[in-house]
Motif scaffolding. Structure first.
Motif, PDB file in Angstrom:
ATOM      1  N   UNK A   5       0.929  -1.231   0.185  1.00 57.78           N
ATOM      2  CA  UNK A   5       0.051   0.113  -0.118  1.00 57.78           C
ATOM      3  C   UNK A   5       0.900   1.248   0.000  1.00 57.78           C
ATOM      4  N   UNK A   6       0.676   2.020  -1.021  1.00 58.24           N
ATOM      5  CA  UNK A   6       1.471   3.309  -1.241  1.00 58.24           C
ATOM      6  C   UNK A   6       0.788   4.551  -0.759  1.00 58.24           C
ATOM      7  N   UNK A   7       1.485   5.403  -0.212  1.00 56.08           N
ATOM      8  CA  UNK A   7       0.916   6.726   0.404  1.00 56.08           C
ATOM      9  C   UNK A   7       1.962   7.642   0.196  1.00 56.08           C
ATOM     10  N   UNK A   8       1.470   8.956   0.223  1.00 55.79           N
ATOM     11  CA  UNK A   8       2.372  10.071   0.324  1.00 55.79           C
ATOM     12  C   UNK A   8       2.481  10.935  -0.769  1.00 55.79           C
ATOM     13  N   UNK A   9       1.891  10.805  -2.060  1.00 53.82           N
ATOM     14  CA  UNK A   9       1.713  11.572  -3.081  1.00 53.82           C
ATOM     15  C   UNK A   9       1.200  12.760  -3.031  1.00 53.82           C
ATOM     16  N   UNK A  10       1.047  13.456  -3.993  1.00 56.83           N
ATOM     17  CA  UNK A  10       0.341  14.557  -4.105  1.00 56.83           C
ATOM     18  C   UNK A  10       0.743  15.570  -5.223  1.00 56.83           C
ATOM     19  N   UNK A  11       0.362  16.845  -5.024  1.00 53.99           N
ATOM     20  CA  UNK A  11       0.917  18.058  -5.802  1.00 53.99           C
ATOM     21  C   UNK A  11       1.838  18.970  -5.200  1.00 53.99           C
ATOM     22  N   UNK A  12       2.757  19.041  -6.022  1.00 50.44           N
ATOM     23  CA  UNK A  12       4.003  19.825  -5.411  1.00 50.44           C
ATOM     24  C   UNK A  12       4.579  20.579  -6.429  1.00 50.44           C
ATOM     25  N   UNK A  13       5.227  21.867  -6.026  1.00 49.97           N
ATOM     26  CA  UNK A  13       5.685  22.514  -7.052  1.00 49.97           C
ATOM     27  C   UNK A  13       7.264  22.358  -7.531  1.00 49.97           C
ATOM     28  N   UNK A  14       7.620  22.454  -8.549  1.00 48.01           N
ATOM     29  CA  UNK A  14       9.011  22.154  -9.010  1.00 48.01           C
ATOM     30  C   UNK A  14       9.993  22.746  -7.988  1.00 48.01           C
ATOM     31  N   UNK A  15      10.827  21.836  -7.571  1.00 47.47           N
ATOM     32  CA  UNK A  15      11.963  22.124  -6.913  1.00 47.47           C
ATOM     33  C   UNK A  15      11.557  21.688  -5.547  1.00 47.47           C
ATOM     34  N   UNK A  16      10.418  21.229  -5.116  1.00 51.00           N
ATOM     35  CA  UNK A  16       9.619  20.559  -4.006  1.00 51.00           C
ATOM     36  C   UNK A  16      10.253  19.252  -3.702  1.00 51.00           C
ATOM     37  N   UNK A  17       9.608  18.678  -2.366  1.00 50.04           N
ATOM     38  CA  UNK A  17      10.084  17.226  -1.964  1.00 50.04           C
ATOM     39  C   UNK A  17       8.676  16.715  -1.820  1.00 50.04           C
ATOM     40  N   UNK A  98       9.576  -8.366  -5.461  1.00 50.04           N
ATOM     41  CA  UNK A  98      10.178  -9.485  -6.435  1.00 50.04           C
ATOM     42  C   UNK A  98      10.444 -10.684  -5.417  1.00 50.04           C
ATOM     43  N   UNK A  99       9.813 -11.743  -5.515  1.00 47.84           N
ATOM     44  CA  UNK A  99      10.346 -13.087  -5.082  1.00 47.84           C
ATOM     45  C   UNK A  99      10.400 -14.072  -6.073  1.00 47.84           C
ATOM     46  N   UNK A 100      11.539 -14.637  -6.200  1.00 45.27           N
ATOM     47  CA  UNK A 100      11.805 -15.787  -7.145  1.00 45.27           C
ATOM     48  C   UNK A 100      11.222 -15.031  -8.704  1.00 45.27           C
ATOM     49  N   UNK A 101      10.042 -15.934  -9.181  1.00 47.58           N
ATOM     50  CA  UNK A 101       9.609 -15.285 -10.404  1.00 47.58           C
ATOM     51  C   UNK A 101       8.208 -14.478 -10.122  1.00 47.58           C
ATOM     52  N   UNK A 102       8.018 -14.253  -8.736  1.00 49.51           N
ATOM     53  CA  UNK A 102       6.675 -13.457  -8.532  1.00 49.51           C
ATOM     54  C   UNK A 102       6.964 -12.080  -8.191  1.00 49.51           C
ATOM     55  N   UNK A 103       6.078 -11.194  -8.885  1.00 43.53           N
ATOM     56  CA  UNK A 103       6.071  -9.972  -8.854  1.00 43.53           C
ATOM     57  C   UNK A 103       4.749  -9.605  -7.951  1.00 43.53           C
ATOM     58  N   UNK A 104       4.555  -8.712  -7.166  1.00 40.37           N
ATOM     59  CA  UNK A 104       3.587  -7.875  -6.332  1.00 40.37           C
ATOM     60  C   UNK A 104       3.645  -6.466  -6.645  1.00 40.37           C
ATOM     61  N   UNK A 105       2.468  -5.873  -6.830  1.00 47.23           N
ATOM     62  CA  UNK A 105       2.465  -4.419  -7.005  1.00 47.23           C
ATOM     63  C   UNK A 105       1.237  -4.001  -6.106  1.00 47.23           C
ATOM     64  N   UNK A 106       1.770  -2.503  -5.758  1.00 48.13           N
ATOM     65  CA  UNK A 106       0.600  -1.709  -4.934  1.00 48.13           C
ATOM     66  C   UNK A 106      -0.296  -1.021  -6.049  1.00 48.13           C
ATOM     67  N   UNK A 107      -1.329  -0.400  -5.503  1.00 46.17           N
ATOM     68  CA  UNK A 107      -2.189   0.292  -6.566  1.00 46.17           C
ATOM     69  C   UNK A 107      -1.619   1.702  -7.055  1.00 46.17           C
ATOM     70  N   UNK A 108      -0.516   2.099  -6.387  1.00 46.12           N
ATOM     71  CA  UNK A 108       0.004   3.285  -6.794  1.00 46.12           C
ATOM     72  C   UNK A 108      -0.566   4.449  -6.274  1.00 46.12           C
ATOM     73  N   UNK A 109       0.488   5.615  -6.343  1.00 45.91           N
ATOM     74  CA  UNK A 109       0.060   6.926  -5.927  1.00 45.91           C
ATOM     75  C   UNK A 109       0.404   8.156  -6.620  1.00 45.91           C
ATOM     76  N   UNK A 110      -0.515   8.830  -6.849  1.00 44.53           N
ATOM     77  CA  UNK A 110      -0.086   9.911  -7.945  1.00 44.53           C
ATOM     78  C   UNK A 110       0.634  11.129  -7.481  1.00 44.53           C
ATOM     79  N   UNK A 111       1.733  11.410  -8.089  1.00 41.21           N
ATOM     80  CA  UNK A 111       2.598  12.319  -7.874  1.00 41.21           C
ATOM     81  C   UNK A 111       2.496  13.442  -8.969  1.00 41.21           C
ATOM     82  N   UNK A 112       2.362  14.599  -8.645  1.00 41.95           N
ATOM     83  CA  UNK A 112       2.035  15.636  -9.860  1.00 41.95           C
ATOM     84  C   UNK A 112       2.930  16.792  -9.402  1.00 41.95           C
TER      85      UNK A 112
END
Length: 115
Positions: A5-17, A98-112
């Motif tokens: 589960x990802x978190x922390x994305x959002x909208x930020x101005x260029x040069x920000x963090x 990644x574990x052996x040949x298996x890949x696991x993914x979160x749903x993603x978080x938008x960064x703008x």
């Protein structure tokens, strides 16, 4: 199964963090590689940064020196500290394991990143 589960994305101005977090749960033993990937509209998904179980870290050239990947094993959480953000960093960011040949993914978080 591994749940990410990802978190922390959002909208930020260029040069920000921003700092992204990826909380892992389930059967996470023997994960070989933890990584962050991103996908911008119209582009293929690309790996941004990765960290192996042995601690080896890799970055794609476009973020090296600006992004820092880390992992807190006690909290089963991975982070991506993103500094000096650029508009071209705008994408959905995904956590991956990644574990052996298996890949696991979160749903993603938008960064703008606005210019």
């Amino acid at each position: 199964q591994v749940r990410l589960v990802e978190s922390g994305g959002g909208l930020v101005q260029a040069g920000g963090s921003l700092r992204l977090s990826c909380a892992a749960s389930g059967f996470i033993a023997n994960i070989n590689v933890w990584g962050w990937h991103r996908q911008a509209p119209g582009n293929q998904r690309e790996q941004v940064a990765s960290i192996t179980s042995g601690g080896t870290i890799n970055y794609v050239d476009s973020v090296r020196g600006r992004f820092t990947i880390s992992r807190d094993n006690a909290r089963n959480t991975m982070y991506l500290q993103m500094d000096s953000l650029k508009p071209e960093d705008t994408a959905v960011y995904y956590c991956n394991a990644e574990r052996s040949r298996n890949q696991y993914w979160g749903r993603g978080t938008q960064v703008t990143v606005s210019s």
